[in-house]
Write a protein that holds these residues in place. Structure first.
Motif, short mmCIF file in Angstrom:
data_model
loop_
_atom_site.label_atom_id
_atom_site.label_comp_id
_atom_site.label_asym_id
_atom_site.label_seq_id
_atom_site.Cartn_x
_atom_site.Cartn_y
_atom_site.Cartn_z
N TYR A 104 0.74 -1.20 0.02
CA TYR A 104 0.05 0.05 0.35
C TYR A 104 0.79 1.32 -0.07
O TYR A 104 0.67 2.21 -0.68
CB TYR A 104 -0.91 -0.01 1.24
N ALA A 105 1.92 1.31 0.76
CA ALA A 105 2.74 2.38 0.89
C ALA A 105 3.44 2.74 -0.54
O ALA A 105 3.68 4.07 -1.19
CB ALA A 105 4.02 2.28 1.90
N VAL A 106 4.13 1.67 -1.36
CA VAL A 106 4.63 1.84 -2.50
C VAL A 106 3.38 2.23 -3.69
O VAL A 106 3.64 3.14 -4.39
CB VAL A 106 5.13 0.52 -3.07
N LEU A 107 2.35 1.56 -3.44
CA LEU A 107 1.15 2.22 -4.42
C LEU A 107 0.74 3.52 -4.16
O LEU A 107 0.62 4.34 -5.25
CB LEU A 107 0.18 1.14 -4.33
N ARG A 108 0.70 3.84 -2.95
CA ARG A 108 0.19 5.35 -2.59
C ARG A 108 1.43 6.51 -3.05
O ARG A 108 0.82 7.44 -3.90
CB ARG A 108 0.17 5.30 -1.13
N PHE A 109 2.59 6.22 -2.68
CA PHE A 109 3.69 6.81 -3.30
C PHE A 109 3.71 7.00 -4.67
O PHE A 109 4.12 8.07 -5.28
CB PHE A 109 4.86 6.69 -2.39
N SER A 110 3.76 5.93 -5.42
CA SER A 110 3.84 5.86 -6.98
C SER A 110 2.59 6.66 -7.53
O SER A 110 2.83 7.26 -8.53
CB SER A 110 3.84 4.29 -7.49
N ARG A 111 1.43 6.31 -6.96
CA ARG A 111 0.07 7.19 -7.46
C ARG A 111 0.58 8.63 -7.33
O ARG A 111 0.21 9.73 -8.12
CB ARG A 111 -1.02 7.00 -6.80
N TYR A 112 1.15 9.20 -6.10
CA TYR A 112 1.47 10.49 -5.93
C TYR A 112 2.43 11.07 -6.83
O TYR A 112 2.41 12.14 -7.47
CB TYR A 112 2.02 10.51 -4.41
N LEU A 113 3.31 10.21 -7.16
CA LEU A 113 4.18 10.62 -8.04
C LEU A 113 3.93 10.88 -9.47
O LEU A 113 4.09 11.82 -10.22
CB LEU A 113 5.62 9.77 -8.15
N LYS A 114 3.07 9.91 -9.86
CA LYS A 114 2.67 9.76 -11.41
C LYS A 114 1.41 11.08 -11.36
O LYS A 114 1.42 11.59 -12.52
CB LYS A 114 1.57 8.61 -11.40
N ARG A 115 0.69 11.22 -10.26
CA ARG A 115 -0.24 12.48 -10.48
C ARG A 115 0.30 13.73 -10.23
O ARG A 115 0.00 14.48 -11.05
CB ARG A 115 -1.70 12.13 -9.30
N GLY A 116 1.15 13.88 -9.40
CA GLY A 116 1.64 15.10 -8.97
C GLY A 116 1.03 15.91 -8.08
O GLY A 116 -0.11 15.64 -7.92
N PRO A 117 1.73 16.50 -7.34
CA PRO A 117 1.03 17.32 -6.22
C PRO A 117 0.12 18.67 -6.73
O PRO A 117 -0.63 19.10 -5.88
CB PRO A 117 2.30 17.83 -5.35
N ASP A 118 0.26 19.01 -7.84
CA ASP A 118 -0.21 20.13 -8.34
C ASP A 118 -1.85 19.88 -8.65
O ASP A 118 -2.81 20.42 -8.51
CB ASP A 118 0.26 20.69 -9.57
N ASN A 119 -2.21 18.68 -9.00
CA ASN A 119 -3.46 18.08 -9.29
C ASN A 119 -4.38 18.13 -8.09
O ASN A 119 -4.08 17.51 -7.34
CB ASN A 119 -3.59 16.89 -10.20
#
Length: 77
Positions: A60-75
């Motif tokens: 879950y930690a890896v999936l959550r962090f990869s989703r964060y990097l993929k989406r980006g904090p601006d969206n």
């Protein structure tokens, strides 16, 4: 001289979200590793269930962090 690749400064919101994402990732990884490797944490759970739950927390930690990097904090959603 250092090259100036980033012409624009990060906003405080983006910086805060980056720090929050890294902190959450680190905390979840530590929790998963504690569940897997400590013998008496949490009490009352057998070894197989602890290792499975710790593995799920790490995934879950890896999936959550990869989703964060993929989406980006601006969206914003």
């Amino acid at each position: 001289m250092l090259p100036d690749n980033n012409k624009e400064q990060k906003s405080p919101k983006r910086r805060f979200l980056l720090i929050l994402g890294v902190t959450a990732f680190t905390a979840l990884c530590v929790l998963g590793l504690l569940l897997i490797f400590l013998d008496n944490f949490p009490p009352g759970l057998d070894a197989t269930k602890k290792k499975l739950f710790g593995g799920f927390v790490l995934v879950y930690a890896v999936l959550r962090f990869s989703r964060y990097l993929k989406r980006g904090p601006d969206n914003e959603e």
